[in-house]
Design an enzyme around this catalytic site. Structure first.
Site, PDB file in Angstrom:
ATOM      1  N   ASP A 286     -10.377  -0.063  -4.643  1.00 18.46           N
ATOM      2  CA  ASP A 286      -9.275   0.443  -3.843  1.00 18.46           C
ATOM      3  C   ASP A 286      -9.852   0.874  -2.486  1.00 18.46           C
ATOM      4  OD1 ASP A 286      -6.269   2.311  -4.735  1.00 18.46           O
ATOM      5  OD2 ASP A 286      -6.839   1.291  -2.900  1.00 18.46           O
TER       6      ASP A 286
HETATM    7  C1  GLC Z   1      -4.036   2.109  -1.029  1.00 14.12           C
HETATM    8  C2  GLC Z   1      -3.517   2.068  -2.438  1.00 14.12           C
HETATM    9  C3  GLC Z   1      -3.521   0.703  -3.047  1.00 14.12           C
HETATM   10  C4  GLC Z   1      -3.271  -0.344  -1.981  1.00 14.12           C
HETATM   11  C5  GLC Z   1      -4.443  -0.322  -1.024  1.00 14.12           C
HETATM   12  C6  GLC Z   1      -4.241  -1.313   0.130  1.00 14.12           C
HETATM   13  O1  GLC Z   1      -4.822   3.235  -0.822  1.00 14.12           O
HETATM   14  O2  GLC Z   1      -4.103   2.948  -3.375  1.00 14.12           O
HETATM   15  O3  GLC Z   1      -2.511   0.685  -4.067  1.00 14.12           O
HETATM   16  O4  GLC Z   1      -3.159  -1.630  -2.591  1.00 14.12           O
HETATM   17  O5  GLC Z   1      -4.693   0.964  -0.510  1.00 14.12           O
HETATM   18  O6  GLC Z   1      -3.141  -0.946   0.882  1.00 14.12           O
END
Ligand code: GLC
Length: 738
Positions: A286
């Site tokens: 993430d």
């Molecule tokens: C965010 C979220 C994740 C998302 C990623 C890209 O922090 O936790 O669900 O896909 O970043 O936007």
């Protein structure tokens, strides 16, 4: 041998040949992909391999010479949030035409509940219990996103959520592992289609692996303290199902599990995900979750964070550069074997090849916009809204309303509100596309109906300034429809609440209008379960609308005025009081289950321990009666299936849909089992007076759980069975496994 026998034999031979040909051709294709990867890996420098493992977050950048050079030198494998097709093709052209090996980039975006055609939030979609519809919505999102240059969505989000304080409960499919697992598979099928290399499908991403929804205190990014058994039985179940559906990527979550952050957790990323489930796609972290292992105090610096993540099983790093800046030295210093890098890059290249990016790396910019907001997509969105709505209360049949009712007062801060109906994580959705509730009502009623509208108050602020005007229009109307609830930014990532009450002065406004004595219908817009006891006890009709997306107003009006009989069922428990959470239906019995007669049992002194509204609950404009529960055989050898059937009759005057739910309870096992577990459901449509038998087959696989020795198994013993309209109602029976 007569001609019939001959033709049957020929048919069988052709079928076997075709099937085996099908299997053979899939094996051949897979083999060809692996050979291409072998060849590429043999050519790649260590720096180029590490470049594939970096996802550049475009949201914080612009197209600069430095960025172009980063791509040209093979130091980027993927992008996040590039939403301009021309820019996307420009970056791709540098990668394909100007880098040494021409490996294409993959472009990702959060297409959670729609790209431009925005559907209800996932928590609303799961309230439809309609897997076919959920899959269709994902296929529409995939087609729209791919036409505008997105190859990869960070969805479905399949975190089990038992705590409505957690803002991301909006983004997932609720509290039940069975329903969430089936929704996960439907979404993967919808996004990835039958052919991932087609130009109207996108790579799916199962997130957030794992137990992100178990964040302590419902506070985002917080620790998850869950036992391995709960992890496996509950939180991992939807991911295991998504892997079975051939999801191509998985995202490691922000949280730690018992002190080990998911992005550095070899047990979940390698031992279980790959070792037990055979996942062969790639894992992306993430956003900066690798670098954040420094904050956890399990890495002294970015190098150690990168080392822990690659050795745990993360293949691609989103946004932070622990891999990009440190892996080469870690390999040189023999802290990370190069073969580990090779395996990570192999998985990334495998997905890019399966997605057809080497064959068609570019998107026709003229296509952009041609696939979005198609009329049939809007109709599917409207159908999804209708089916997501949960009728919580309808005293005296107040609903549905007549379309020729003389006058209606429409009051509330969400009545003529476009932005908030999109909900959290609304992709490339635009407020201007949203049909508001006010507009939907106007579209629906006859020309003679006079509609009086006023906002009455804001969503969050405490001004009572419009109350008098609101009371005036209520006084001169036959019925009042109130549109209240949360704004879109009150749920979603990093938007957790300690209160689940209606924000601002909305409840005061409802109370004031209620005092007029006019019939009041409340339409509740929200990204999470709310504490609505007063509203539920005092208001005649309550319709839960979640954040319904761009067709919200039309879909809700379809239900309010009887063009669709509501069929939604809660996929998440509504507590009476935030002090009860986490509160969910599939809980253990404890040694002292709550008993009204005995004070020394598991309950509260200031609030009933039961939920206000249980999992699986939802009313209809008609009435369904359950009869003749049959369990055959009621004694069955271990490993054999059990057949269960029940008859359902529509006793009302309107056709309607019912979600027939099947629950079990394993009464005695080597570990304490939940008091109920959803193990089957079927959504049926019955005309007035129609009766139908609904049948389920319970397989041994469905009865498995992680036993005292952590073996996934089914044990002999007596099971209770319920078939009914929710998790607290139904006909009860038993069967025994010996
Ligand atoms: C965010 C979220 C994740 C998302 C990623 C890209 O922090 O936790 O669900 O896909 O970043 O936007």
């Amino acid at each position: 041998m007569n001609i019939i026998t001959k033709s049957v034999i020929i048919f069988i031979m052709l079928f076997v040949n075709q099937t085996s040909f099908g299997i053979k051709s899939a094996e051949t294709a897979a083999f060809a992909i692996e050979k291409r990867i072998d060849k590429l890996l043999a050519q790649m420098t260590l720096a180029e391999k590490i470049g594939q493992m970096y996802q550049f977050s475009y949201a914080k950048a612009d197209m600069s010479a430095e960025l172009a050079e980063l791509v040209r030198s093979g130091k980027v494998g993927a992008f996040l949030a590039v939403t301009d097709v021309k820019l996307r093709n420009k970056l791709q052209k540098i990668a394909v035409k100007e880098s040494r090996l021409g490996i294409p980039l993959i472009f990702g975006l959060d297409v959670i509940h729609g790209y431009r055609t925005i559907f209800p939030i996932p928590l609303g979609q799961s309230a439809t219990w309609d897997l076919r519809l959920a899959e269709k919505a994902a296929a529409i999102a995939a087609k729209e996103a791919r036409s505008e240059g997105i190859d990869w969505t960070f969805a479905p989000m399949i975190d089990i959520a038992r705590d409505p304080r957690w803002g991301r409960i909006a983004e997932g499919f609720g509290e039940d592992p069975y329903l969430c697992s089936l929704m996960a598979q439907a979404k993967v099928r919808g996004f990835q289609g039958k052919n991932l290399s087609a130009t109207d499908t996108i790579v799916a991403c199962l997130k957030h692996y794992v137990a992100y929804g178990a964040a302590e205190a419902g506070r985002d990014y917080n620790s998850a303290e869950v036992s391995e058994r709960t992890l496996r039985d509950i939180y991992m179940a939807p991911f295991r199902a998504g892997v079975k559906a051939a999801a191509a990527t998985v995202m490691s979550s922000f949280n730690d599990i018992g002190g080990v952050p998911a992005s550095g957790n070899r047990f979940i990323l390698t031992d279980v995900l790959r070792g037990e489930w055979g996942f062969d796609g790639f894992v992306v972290s993430d956003y900066e979750s690798i670098k954040e292992m420094i904050n956890y105090g399990i890495a002294a610096d970015e190098a150690q964070a990168g080392e822990k993540a690659i050795l745990a099983g993360v293949d691609m790093e989103m946004a932070s550069r622990c891999f990009l800046n440190n892996l080469a030295r870690l390999v040189k210093d023999r802290q990370v074997p190069e073969k580990v890098i090779d395996e990570a890059v192999r998985r990334i290249l495998r997905v890019k090849l399966r997605a057809g990016l080497f064959e068609h790396p570019y998107v026709d910019p003229n296509l952009a916009g041609s696939e979005t907001l198609q009329n049939d997509s809007l109709q599917i969105a409207r159908e999804m809204v209708r089916k997501s709505l949960v009728l919580l209360k309808n005293d005296g049949g107040l609903l549905p309303l007549r379309k020729d009712i003389p006058s209606i007062a429409v009051i509330g801060p969400l009545a003529d509100n476009q932005r908030d109906l999109l909900g959290a994580w609304c992709g490339r959705g635009k407020a201007e596309d949203v049909v508001t509730l006010l507009k939907g009502i106007k579209n629906k009623v006859s020309s003679t109906c006079r509609i009086h509208y006023i906002k009455g108050c804001d969503i969050k602020d405490n001004s009572l300034g419009q109350f008098d005007a609101a009371l005036n229009i209520a006084d001169k109307s036959d019925v009042v429809i109130m549109a209240v609830g949360e704004s879109a930014d009150m749920s979603g990532e990093a938007h957790c609440r300690t209160s689940l009450d209606l924000p601002g002065v909305q409840r005061q406004l409802i109370k004031a209008i209620h005092k007029t004595g006019k019939p009041v219908i409340v339409v509740l817009f929200t990204g999470r379960p709310l504490t609505i006891s007063w509203l539920y006890e005092n208001i005649g009709a309550v319709l839960l609308a979640w954040h319904p997306g761009i067709q919200g107003g039309n879909g809700i009006a379809d239900v309010l005025f009887g063009d669709y009989n509501p069929s939604g069922k809660l996929a998440v428990t509504f507590p009476r009081n935030v002090g009860q959470v986490p509160l969910y239906y599939n809980h253990k019995n404890s040694g002292r289950p709550p008993a009204a007669s005995d004070p020394f049992t598991s309950k509260y002194i200031d609030c009933p321990w039961t939920p206000l509204l249980p999992f699986g609950y939802g009313l209809s404009y008609t009435a369904f009666e359950y009869s003749n529960l049959e369990i055959k055989p009621d004694k069955v050898r271990l490993g054999q299936p059990v057949s269960i059937s029940v008859e359902v009759e529509n006793k009302g005057t309107k056709a309607g849909e019912e979600v027939v739910q099947l629950y079990i309870r394993d009464l005695v096992a080597s570990v304490a089992r939940p008091v109920k577990e959803l193990k089957g459901f079927e959504k049926i449509r019955l005309a007035a007076g129609q009766k139908r038998k609904v049948s389920f087959t319970l397989t041994a696989e469905q009865l498995k759980f992680y036993d005292i020795d952590m073996k996934f198994t089914v044990e002999p013993g007596v099971f209770k069975v319920w078939a009914g309209p929710s998790s607290i109602q139904g006909l009860e029976g038993t069967f025994e496994i010996f």
